[in-house]
Design a protein around this motif. Structure first.
Motif, short mmCIF file in Angstrom:
data_model
loop_
_atom_site.label_atom_id
_atom_site.label_comp_id
_atom_site.label_asym_id
_atom_site.label_seq_id
_atom_site.Cartn_x
_atom_site.Cartn_y
_atom_site.Cartn_z
N ALA A 52 0.85 -1.20 0.00
CA ALA A 52 0.00 0.00 0.00
C ALA A 52 0.89 1.25 0.00
N PRO A 53 0.41 2.33 -0.61
CA PRO A 53 1.23 3.55 -0.71
C PRO A 53 1.22 4.38 0.58
N ILE A 54 1.98 3.93 1.56
CA ILE A 54 1.96 4.61 2.88
C ILE A 54 3.23 5.42 3.16
N GLU A 55 4.12 5.53 2.15
CA GLU A 55 5.43 6.19 2.38
C GLU A 55 5.30 7.57 3.03
N ASP A 56 4.25 8.30 2.64
CA ASP A 56 4.13 9.68 3.14
C ASP A 56 3.31 9.78 4.42
N TYR A 57 2.92 8.67 5.00
CA TYR A 57 2.17 8.73 6.25
C TYR A 57 3.15 9.01 7.39
N ARG A 58 2.67 9.73 8.36
CA ARG A 58 3.50 10.06 9.52
C ARG A 58 2.73 9.78 10.80
N LEU A 59 3.48 9.42 11.84
CA LEU A 59 2.88 9.12 13.13
C LEU A 59 3.31 10.16 14.15
N VAL A 60 2.35 10.64 14.93
CA VAL A 60 2.68 11.51 16.06
C VAL A 60 2.02 10.88 17.29
N VAL A 61 2.82 10.53 18.27
CA VAL A 61 2.25 9.95 19.49
C VAL A 61 2.21 11.04 20.55
N ILE A 62 1.03 11.25 21.10
CA ILE A 62 0.88 12.23 22.17
C ILE A 62 0.97 11.46 23.49
N MET A 63 2.03 11.74 24.24
CA MET A 63 2.20 11.05 25.53
C MET A 63 1.32 11.71 26.57
N ILE A 64 0.41 10.92 27.08
CA ILE A 64 -0.48 11.42 28.13
C ILE A 64 0.04 10.92 29.48
N ALA A 116 -9.06 0.38 1.44
CA ALA A 116 -8.75 1.81 1.59
C ALA A 116 -7.24 2.05 1.56
N LEU A 117 -6.50 1.15 2.20
CA LEU A 117 -5.03 1.30 2.21
C LEU A 117 -4.45 1.14 0.81
N LYS A 118 -4.93 0.13 0.11
CA LYS A 118 -4.42 -0.09 -1.25
C LYS A 118 -4.77 1.09 -2.15
N ASP A 119 -5.96 1.68 -1.93
CA ASP A 119 -6.39 2.83 -2.74
C ASP A 119 -5.71 4.13 -2.29
N GLY A 120 -5.05 4.10 -1.15
CA GLY A 120 -4.43 5.31 -0.60
C GLY A 120 -5.47 6.34 -0.20
N ASP A 121 -6.66 5.86 0.21
CA ASP A 121 -7.76 6.77 0.57
C ASP A 121 -7.64 7.14 2.05
N PHE A 122 -6.89 8.21 2.30
CA PHE A 122 -6.56 8.60 3.68
C PHE A 122 -7.81 8.90 4.52
N THR A 123 -8.78 9.56 3.92
CA THR A 123 -9.99 9.91 4.67
C THR A 123 -10.72 8.65 5.13
N GLN A 124 -10.83 7.72 4.20
CA GLN A 124 -11.53 6.46 4.52
C GLN A 124 -10.75 5.67 5.58
N ILE A 125 -9.43 5.63 5.44
CA ILE A 125 -8.59 4.92 6.41
C ILE A 125 -8.82 5.50 7.81
N GLY A 126 -8.83 6.84 7.86
CA GLY A 126 -9.01 7.53 9.13
C GLY A 126 -10.36 7.23 9.76
N GLN A 127 -11.39 7.25 8.92
CA GLN A 127 -12.73 6.99 9.47
C GLN A 127 -12.84 5.59 10.04
N ILE A 128 -12.33 4.62 9.29
CA ILE A 128 -12.44 3.23 9.76
C ILE A 128 -11.59 3.04 11.02
N ALA A 129 -10.37 3.56 11.00
CA ALA A 129 -9.45 3.34 12.13
C ALA A 129 -9.98 3.95 13.42
N THR A 130 -10.47 5.17 13.33
CA THR A 130 -10.95 5.84 14.54
C THR A 130 -12.20 5.14 15.08
N GLN A 131 -13.10 4.80 14.19
CA GLN A 131 -14.30 4.13 14.66
C GLN A 131 -13.97 2.76 15.25
N ASN A 132 -13.00 2.09 14.65
CA ASN A 132 -12.61 0.77 15.15
C ASN A 132 -12.02 0.88 16.56
#
Ligand code: DP6
Length: 313
Positions: free
Chosen positions: A156-168, A208-224
């Motif tokens: 999947a085309p995820i090269e440009d994805y970035r992670l930010v972890v907020i330490m609580i 969604a990952l294979k399609d690189g559909d960031f909005t869809q990925i976000g919606q599914i991930a957050t709801q999950n």
């Protein structure tokens, strides 16, 4: 002789929560994760006259040592002749997937050190016994762990994805994910609904990952992630990992995404918030988080490498 292995954390976009086989560690539902280049574990195995286990430069507790010994018995009959040293580059057991990087590194190192050369299916089956999610850190990029026990990577085309972890909260969590998961399976009236939902989410997520559909990925991930937390909140007694500060962060992420800063959040068995964004938006996102007093942040990129042997002699 010594062998050093390195491994990374993975964070799931569709979560693993519940074991249908507690012995073999087979999940009820498929999960999908991304392996990130931060939160590393380095594990060294060295020939010694007696067994010892050092975790972050400190002698580990008897319970931790026994768990490591039991794990190593999958590779050798003689665990007494090895010294194990493990170092995490982040707080251990704070919901930052420390068990995933730890057991994938230990499995890789032991397979090499004891000369077992197990094939990938055997190594996966052993790694799962240390920690289910660790099986996904054996590989880089996007990894799907199926409910039939198999693991596969997804292109999947995820090269440009970035992670930010907020330490609580950096402290060890009050209840381990293993215990929390078991309690959820045994007592949550929502558990069956969770399994159905998660399996559907995994299929949608792969597309969604294979399609690189960031909005869809976000919606599914957050709801999950929220469905997983809702399911454990309904357990007896309830399992509540989120803190007030976590909730504040979730509201802020939603607000920033609505403003056009592409990002979404996910949560694991802990209070820390993982935000996924893109290369284009990561700087603005970090600036805005800091201006809202979320100052303890970790940033990462996808790792296309899973656990590997980094040194030997
Ligand atoms: C919420 O892999 O730590 O992070 O198999 O009992 O060791 P055990 O559980 P573990 O659980 C991880 C749960 C999670 C979701 C995920 O990573 O998929």
């Amino acid at each position: 002789m010594f062998v050093k292995a390195t491994s990374f954390a993975n964070f799931a976009l569709v979560k693993y929560w519940g074991k249908q086989d507690k012995e073999k560690i087979i999940p009820y539902n498929d999960s999908i994760s991304i392996t990130w280049d931060i939160f590393k574990t380095y594990t060294i195995l060295e020939t010694s006259s007696r067994f010892s286990f050092t975790l972050n430069n400190q002698r580990a507790s008897t319970k931790e040592s026994e768990k490591v010994k039991a794990f190593l018995r999958h590779f050798t009959d003689d665990v007494e002749r090895v010294r194990v040293m493990s170092q995490n580059t982040f707080p251990t057991a704070a919901g930052l997937a420390s068990s995933a990087s730890a057991f994938s590194a230990l499995a890789k190192a032991a397979n090499h050190f004891f000369g077992c050369n197990y094939d990938s299916t055997t190594l996966e089956a052993i790694t799962r016994k240390g920690s289910g999610s660790a099986v996904r850190s054996l590989y880089g990029g996007v990894v799907r762990w199926q409910r039939d026990g198999r693991v596969r990577t997804i292109d999947a085309p995820i090269e440009d994805y970035r992670l930010v972890v907020i330490m609580i909260d950096e402290n060890k969590k009050a209840i381990s994910s293993r215990d929390a998961m078991e309690r959820t399976v045994a007592t949550s009236p929502f558990f069956n609904a969770w399994v159905d939902q998660a399996n559907t989410d995994a299929n949608k997520m792969e597309h969604a990952l294979k399609d690189g559909d960031f909005t869809q990925i976000g919606q599914i991930a957050t709801q999950n992630a929220m469905t997983m937390h809702a399911t454990m909140l309904a357990a007896t007694p309830p399992i509540l990992y989120l803190k007030d500060k976590s909730m504040e962060a979730l509201a802020l992420i939603t607000e920033l995404n609505n403003e056009g800063i592409e990002c979404f959040y996910t949560l694991d068995a802990g209070s820390n918030v993982k935000v996924i964004t893109t290369k284009t938006h990561v700087e603005t996102l970090v600036k805005r988080l800091k201006s809202h007093q979320f100052t303890k942040l970790y940033q990462g990129k996808p790792s296309f490498k899973g656990a590997f042997i980094s040194d030997e002699g």
